[in-house]
Design a protein around this motif. Structure first.
Motif, PDB file in Angstrom:
ATOM      1  N   ASP A 160       0.834  -1.210   0.000  1.00 46.29           N
ATOM      2  CA  ASP A 160       0.000   0.000   0.000  1.00 46.29           C
ATOM      3  C   ASP A 160       0.867   1.257   0.000  1.00 46.29           C
ATOM      4  O   ASP A 160       0.596   2.224  -0.724  1.00 46.29           O
ATOM      5  CB  ASP A 160      -0.914   0.015   1.224  1.00 46.29           C
ATOM      6  N   ILE A 161       1.912   1.255   0.820  1.00 46.27           N
ATOM      7  CA  ILE A 161       2.768   2.435   0.933  1.00 46.27           C
ATOM      8  C   ILE A 161       3.531   2.670  -0.364  1.00 46.27           C
ATOM      9  O   ILE A 161       3.690   3.810  -0.807  1.00 46.27           O
ATOM     10  CB  ILE A 161       3.732   2.273   2.120  1.00 46.27           C
ATOM     11  N   GLU A 164       1.190   4.270  -2.773  1.00 47.33           N
ATOM     12  CA  GLU A 164       0.927   5.667  -2.411  1.00 47.33           C
ATOM     13  C   GLU A 164       2.117   6.565  -2.760  1.00 47.33           C
ATOM     14  O   GLU A 164       1.945   7.678  -3.268  1.00 47.33           O
ATOM     15  CB  GLU A 164       0.607   5.758  -0.916  1.00 47.33           C
ATOM     16  N   ALA A 168       2.221   9.454  -5.571  1.00 45.36           N
ATOM     17  CA  ALA A 168       2.603  10.829  -5.239  1.00 45.36           C
ATOM     18  C   ALA A 168       3.654  11.349  -6.214  1.00 45.36           C
ATOM     19  O   ALA A 168       3.540  12.466  -6.740  1.00 45.36           O
ATOM     20  CB  ALA A 168       3.134  10.888  -3.804  1.00 45.36           C
ATOM     21  N   MET A 198       4.425  13.670   2.341  1.00 44.00           N
ATOM     22  CA  MET A 198       3.660  12.438   2.143  1.00 44.00           C
ATOM     23  C   MET A 198       4.277  11.282   2.923  1.00 44.00           C
ATOM     24  O   MET A 198       3.583  10.523   3.618  1.00 44.00           O
ATOM     25  CB  MET A 198       3.596  12.103   0.653  1.00 44.00           C
ATOM     26  N   ARG A 202       2.721   9.532   6.221  1.00 46.91           N
ATOM     27  CA  ARG A 202       2.364   8.111   6.174  1.00 46.91           C
ATOM     28  C   ARG A 202       3.019   7.348   7.323  1.00 46.91           C
ATOM     29  O   ARG A 202       2.430   6.442   7.909  1.00 46.91           O
ATOM     30  CB  ARG A 202       2.797   7.512   4.833  1.00 46.91           C
TER      31      ARG A 202
END
Length: 228
Positions: A160-161, A164, A168, A198, A202
């Motif tokens: 997921d990271i 993301e 970005a 970001m 996170r």
């Protein structure tokens, strides 16, 4: 445009010709700004061979375009590798990789748009997608995995990271290309600030009760009040 004469290639030089074809196709894309101008005949003229010689290496224009995009992703990975070299801190390395991604995209706008403009049918990744997954994407995965091993992120959230962070970097690059007149600052200062925010944000969401955005905001408010 006339076909330039090309000396007969020595035996076993098919790979060399294929490389020349890919390079010529990429040049035509950059010069004309879109893939419609990259025809098999135009590429053959650029290389100095006949169109049938192109078809010995690439089934059609789409296959050649895929090869150009795959080569682009390999070069993107080279840039990210160079940016990572000698950076021992995994967090700084992640930012360096993200910024290398953004810088390379902005420096190669036509190829960036073409390479990422090819849709991927769900469940049917292309050769181009495989190259991207094995290069730039896998580099992001390795760095985020290292951060997870250090306790910065939950190992269960690595995929997921990565998505993301990639989104970005991709979004920033796309916006910089579409709106270069915005206040990006010297040496992409705004882009670096966005990626840093970001990533730090996170990481904060994964600590303590950080999964609750309200709790995170409360801690930040308390910190600001303490400073004031």
């Amino acid at each position: 445009m006339t076909t330039r004469r090309r000396a007969r290639s020595p035996r076993g030089s098919g790979e060399i010709l294929a490389e020349e074809i890919i390079e010529a196709a990429g040049e035509l894309l950059v010069e004309n700004g879109e893939d419609t101008a990259m025809s098999i005949r135009a590429v053959a003229n650029r290389v100095g061979v006949t169109p049938p010689s192109i078809y010995l290496h690439f089934a059609d224009k789409e296959a050649l375009l895929d090869a150009v995009c795959a080569r682009y992703f390999e070069r993107l990975d080279d840039e990210m590798a160079a940016a990572s070299e000698g950076v021992d801190d995994a967090f700084e390395r992640a930012l360096s990789q993200g910024m290398a991604y953004v810088r390379f995209a902005v420096a190669t706008p036509v190829l960036y748009r073409v390479a990422f403009g090819k849709p991927t049918p769900e469940g049917h990744p292309s050769k181009v997608d495989e190259v991207l997954a094995a290069s730039a994407y896998s580099r992001f995965v390795a760095t985020v995995t290292e951060l997870a091993d250090l306790g910065v992120f939950d190992p269960a959230e690595i995929a997921d990271i990565v998505l993301e962070f990639w989104a970005a970097a991709h979004g920033i690059a796309s916006l910089m290309l579409a709106k270069p007149g915005l206040a990006w600052g010297d040496d992409f200062a705004r882009a670096e600030s966005m990626l840093t925010a970001m990533f730090l944000g996170r990481a904060a969401l994964g600590t303590g009760d950080g999964s609750d955005p309200t709790a995170v905001r409360g801690r930040l408010r308390a910190l600001r009040e303490g400073v004031n």
